[in-house]
Design an enzyme around this catalytic site. Structure first.
Site, short mmCIF file in Angstrom:
data_model
loop_
_atom_site.label_atom_id
_atom_site.label_comp_id
_atom_site.label_asym_id
_atom_site.label_seq_id
_atom_site.Cartn_x
_atom_site.Cartn_y
_atom_site.Cartn_z
N ASP A 110 36.71 27.15 38.11
CA ASP A 110 37.86 27.77 37.46
C ASP A 110 38.52 26.87 36.42
OD1 ASP A 110 38.24 30.29 38.57
OD2 ASP A 110 39.00 29.41 40.42
C1 BGC Z 1 42.50 25.06 41.03
C2 BGC Z 1 41.26 25.83 41.31
C3 BGC Z 1 41.63 27.25 41.53
C4 BGC Z 1 42.42 27.81 40.38
C5 BGC Z 1 42.80 29.23 40.66
C6 BGC Z 1 43.25 25.68 39.90
O1 BGC Z 1 44.44 25.00 39.74
O2 BGC Z 1 42.18 23.72 40.77
O3 BGC Z 1 40.60 25.29 42.41
O4 BGC Z 1 40.48 28.01 41.71
O5 BGC Z 1 43.54 27.02 40.15
O6 BGC Z 1 43.81 29.74 39.93
C1 NOJ Z 2 38.97 27.83 44.12
C2 NOJ Z 2 38.69 29.25 43.79
O1 NOJ Z 2 39.16 30.10 44.80
C3 NOJ Z 2 37.23 29.48 43.58
O2 NOJ Z 2 37.00 30.79 43.16
C4 NOJ Z 2 36.68 28.48 42.59
O3 NOJ Z 2 35.32 28.71 42.48
C5 NOJ Z 2 36.99 27.07 42.98
N1 NOJ Z 2 38.39 26.93 43.18
C6 NOJ Z 2 36.49 26.05 41.97
O4 NOJ Z 2 37.28 26.01 40.85
#
Ligand code: BGC
Ligand code: NOJ
Length: 810
Positions: free
Chosen positions: A485
């Site tokens: 993400d």
């Molecule tokens: C996090 C991710 C997460 C994303 C979702 C980010 O701040 O690091 O792990 O999936 O937010 O919005």
């Molecule tokens: C958490 C999110 O829920 C997931 O969808 C994503 O793949 C990981 N963070 C990695 O960014």
């Protein structure tokens, strides 16, 4: 250092001190009503949606931590204390919290008075029940006052914590059964058809429903003025903060005990039946609910039903080996966490506030992988819910709200890995169940029934979406981000309050993802197989051609010298290359390209995995990339926003470690695979709980990486795709038992010191009893019911049958 121990026979983790390095929690509930409960009874419950239907208040980010829950204050000869330690924090002579499968039992003792609270959400109910036993273990009679306490959330958790100008005037309650049942009915007068209540099955000496009266305006929950004064004031809340508090007086002879049952319940009335008379709620359904849990006998039966439910769920995959940590993770905790993530997605934990995110498209598809063997019918339902949020062009809403099941417009779509996860979820479901008819179910696109198509058509659009969005190197465009993400290559954000993911300011037709390419060649063949099984031979061949093209694109443009590249950015610059200063090697594309079978012919896969070992592995797990970004790069996005070593910026992002585990097994390296698997496995970290900090019975999303100040410290426990993927890695690839076309594949890849393991795996109603004899060779051979078979696939068997399998490595 340990703060408790596993009790495998009872399937519990037993916490023996309240002073754990972080609140260690459990989840109660298995259908529509859920609770989060810490080892000190903090937390909250909600009906289906932690944001829109929250019943109790919990204070995130509170000082002190772990505040707000269901509290029981005891007053024994003027000495007031709480058996859950918090909130009063009086020293206890004995403390124990047993987190089990769907229940939590907390015991505290002080001066010969012992209290045991057993919390659970009975199957099929919309209530949290607490059986509260008080026992006089001293040799003198005691007069004890018991005060219960919960604080009601005004339903919408976001509004509840922000909209004070309104909410301090809307709170309403009703008092029933002489104060034994306290109804919370805020907003019931207008559009709500639901209310909650806090009930005790005994007559009370008093009650309170107004927080300020019970606690005192300038007091904390550790010093409620009513408890200190010894007497409830029968307050009736009007606005401000409605609570539920009962007072019970008990005279206990030496050795005597008294048990009472508290119920926090949720009730929904049909609109026509909302009122008993004007302004008075219809309580029929609430009465029916409390009548079910009125006696210890009823509670015992409900607890037994819950235990039987878990027996049955967990019996679908059981292993027995010489390593008890392996056994307890596979047999109990990993499966349990998979069920929790299936229910919650990423919505409500002690790190996810329950208001930010609903169900994730990619998250929920991956969560299926960990539960489909336990609850295939619910997996089916979930698949159809998820698919209905896919859009006609094959893209997907990234998130949807569990209550409405509608795609979330705020986040929208454009995460270009999303569509492929649907294929992997459906394929896993079909292999598990053989339910081919699911492909014909008509599923709307974006909830628009007129624009729907069969589920098979949805899968085609998923595959097609990748093909319609290829970049200059023939690799998939990344869109807003792929699985990571935080790799935001089309969103050059410069303003602090913008979303890294959704603030659109680039056209996005250059940045490509090697990870999605790896997913395409790993997951695409599942669609090919599905098409073929349906007789769509031509289409299957075309799909195969596209996969072959992608393989060439990866080989040609997806490789660095010793590992797979990660991506190309907006300017066409490589990411995850030795040419970069930071972020030279990433984990995700190594995992997916190798799981997709890339680099096996020419030794590249092996080289890539050796690079992972050398460049990314640490004693606490494999970091996501290296070296971490030292400064913010707007062309890379959120990944470079984190301090080095945390989260996606080179943290140990546990979700992707099992991809490497699986890749290692594909190359036959069982020792290395097991080492990677166990180094982030919570049960193996129990001894370093003071470093790891989160629960030793469940995975966390992230462990701080080698560049972090607090290397080894975990965060975001419970709700993470780590649960499902580690379950897949250990059960399907290391232990090597997985459903496949035509049967159960048995192809273990064990570490050399595990000489023998037994696996019992139920599949399609038959039980497969598998004795695995590990040996020094490289080939497995199978015997089924005493007869040798060719190949490694044990044919499916009739429901109720037991099949004996012996797997030998020679
Ligand atoms: C996090 C991710 C997460 C994303 C979702 C980010 O701040 O690091 O792990 O999936 O937010 O919005
Ligand atoms: C958490 C999110 O829920 C997931 O969808 C994503 O793949 C990981 N963070 C990695 O960014």
């Amino acid at each position: 250092m340990k703060f408790g121990h596993f009790d495998d026979e009872n399937r519990e983790y037993v916490i023996t001190t309240p002073k754990t390095p972080y609140p260690w929690i459990n989840y109660l509930g298995s259908e529509n009503f859920f609770s989060l409960i810490s080892h000190q009874a903090a937390g909250y419950c909600f009906y289906r949606d932690a944001r829109l239907r929250r019943l109790l208040r919990f204070r995130y980010n509170n000082v002190p931590a772990d505040m707000g829950g269901r509290y029981f204050y005891l007053r024994d000869s003027g000495d007031a204390w709480t058996p859950t330690f918090m909130p009063m924090k009086k020293e206890l002579d004995f403390y124990e919290c047993r987190h089990g499968m769907g229940y939590t039992k907390i015991t505290g003792e002080r001066n010969g008075l012992r209290a045991t609270a057993t919390f659970f959400v009975p199957l099929g109910s919309t209530a949290e029940v607490c059986e509260f036993k008080v026992e006089n273990r001293s040799d003198a009679a005691k007069k004890v006052e018991l005060f219960s306490f919960v604080e009601f959330c005004l339903w919408n958790a976001l509004d509840d914590s922000t909209n004070f100008q309104r909410n301090l005037s809307t709170g309403e309650v009703e008092i029933g059964n002489g104060g034994s049942t306290l109804y919370h009915k805020t907003e019931y007068r207008e559009r709500r058809d639901h209310f909650s209540f806090f009930h005790v099955n005994r007559p009370v000496a008093g009650f309170d429903t107004d927080r300020e009266t019970f606690v005192g305006l300038y007091n904390g929950l550790h010093e409620p003025q009513v408890v200190l004064g010894g007497e409830c004031r029968n307050s009736v809340a009007s606005g401000w903060s409605p609570i539920g508090a009962h007072q019970l007086t008990m005279n206990l002879a030496a050795g005597e005990s008294q048990t009472q049952i508290f119920v926090v319940g949720y009730v929904q009335n049909p609109v026509a039946e909302k009122w008993e008379k004007q302004g008075v709620i219809n309580k029929t359904r609430a009465d029916a609910l409390t009548a079910k849990f009125n006696t210890p006998q009823q509670v015992a039966e409900a607890l037994a039903a819950l235990a039987a439910h878990w027996d049955s769920l967990l019996s679908n995959y059981q292993v027995s080996s010489s390593d008890d940590r392996l056994d307890r993770m596979v047999n109990i905790w990993n499966q349990y966490q998979c069920m929790v993530t299936f229910h919650m997605s990423r919505s409500a934990s002690f790190f996810e506030s329950g208001i930010g995110r609903g169900m994730g498209f990619r998250d929920s598809n991956q969560d299926l992988l960990g539960v489909v063997h336990m609850i295939p019918e619910r997996a089916r339902e979930r698949i159809l819910d998820i698919a209905a949020t896919q859009r006609a062009d094959g893209s997907a809403y990234h998130q949807y709200q569990p209550l409405t099941k509608r795609g979330n417009d705020e986040v929208g779509s454009g995460f270009n890995d999303d569509p492929l996860w649907l294929i992997s979820g459906v394929s896993a479901y079909m292999k598990e169940t053989g339910d081919d008819a699911i492909l014909d179910v008509h599923v709307p696109f974006d909830h628009n029934v007129e624009k729907g198509g069969s589920l098979l058509e949805h899968l085609r659009r998923s595959f097609g979406h990748v093909l319609q969005n290829l970049g200059p190197h023939g690799l998939p465009l990344i869109g807003r981000a792929d699985w990571n993400d935080c790799l935001n290559l089309n969103c050059f954000s410069e303003k602090p309050d913008e979303s890294f993911q959704t603030t659109q300011n680039q056209s996005g037709r250059t940045a490509e993802s090697v990870m999605i390419a790896g997913m395409f060649v790993a997951i695409g063949p599942d669609l090919v197989q599905i098409l073929r099984s349906r007789g769509h031979e031509e289409e299957a061949k075309t799909a195969e051609q596209h996969i072959a093209n992608m393989r060439v694109a990866i080989d040609t443009h997806g490789r660095d010298k010793d590992w797979f590249l990660r991506a190309y950015d907006y300017f066409g610059t490589k990411i995850g290359s030795s040419e970069n200063k930071n972020g030279q090697i990433f984990i995700e594309s190594q995992g997916w390209c190798i799981m997709g079978g890339q680099g096996f012919n020419d030794g590249f896969a092996l080289r890539a995995l050796d690079s992972v070992k050398e460049r990314l592995n640490t004693k606490y797990g494999i970091v996501l990339q290296d070296p971490p970004y030292a400064e913010y790069h707007k062309e890379l996005g959120e990944i470079s926003s984190y301090p080095p070593g945390y989260k996606e910026n080179a943290g140990i992002f546990c979700h992707n470690n099992p991809w490497i585990v699986i890749a290692e097994t594909m190359l036959g390296r069982g020792d290395q695979a097991f080492k990677y698997w166990s180094q982030i496995c919570p049960a193996y970290l129990e001894e370093i709980s003071e470093v790891h900090r989160t629960e030793p019975y469940v995975y966390s999303q992230m462990i701080a990486g080698k560049a972090a100040v607090r290397h080894g410290e975990a965060k975001n426990s419970w709700l993470t795709g780590t649960a499902a993927w580690n379950f897949v890695a250990i059960t399907q690839h290391i232990l090597g038992v997985r459903p496949d076309i035509g049967g159960l594949r048995v192809e273990p890849c064990l570490p050399s010191d595990l000489k023998q393991v037994s696996v019992r795996r139920r599949c399609r109603g038959a039980m497969f009893d598998i004795d695995v004899q590990n040996g020094p060779g490289t080939q497995w051979s199978l015997e089924v019911n005493g007869k040798a078979i060719n190949g490694l696939v044990v044919p499916f068997a009739a429901k109720g049958e037991t099949v004996k399998v012996t797997a030998r490595r020679v």
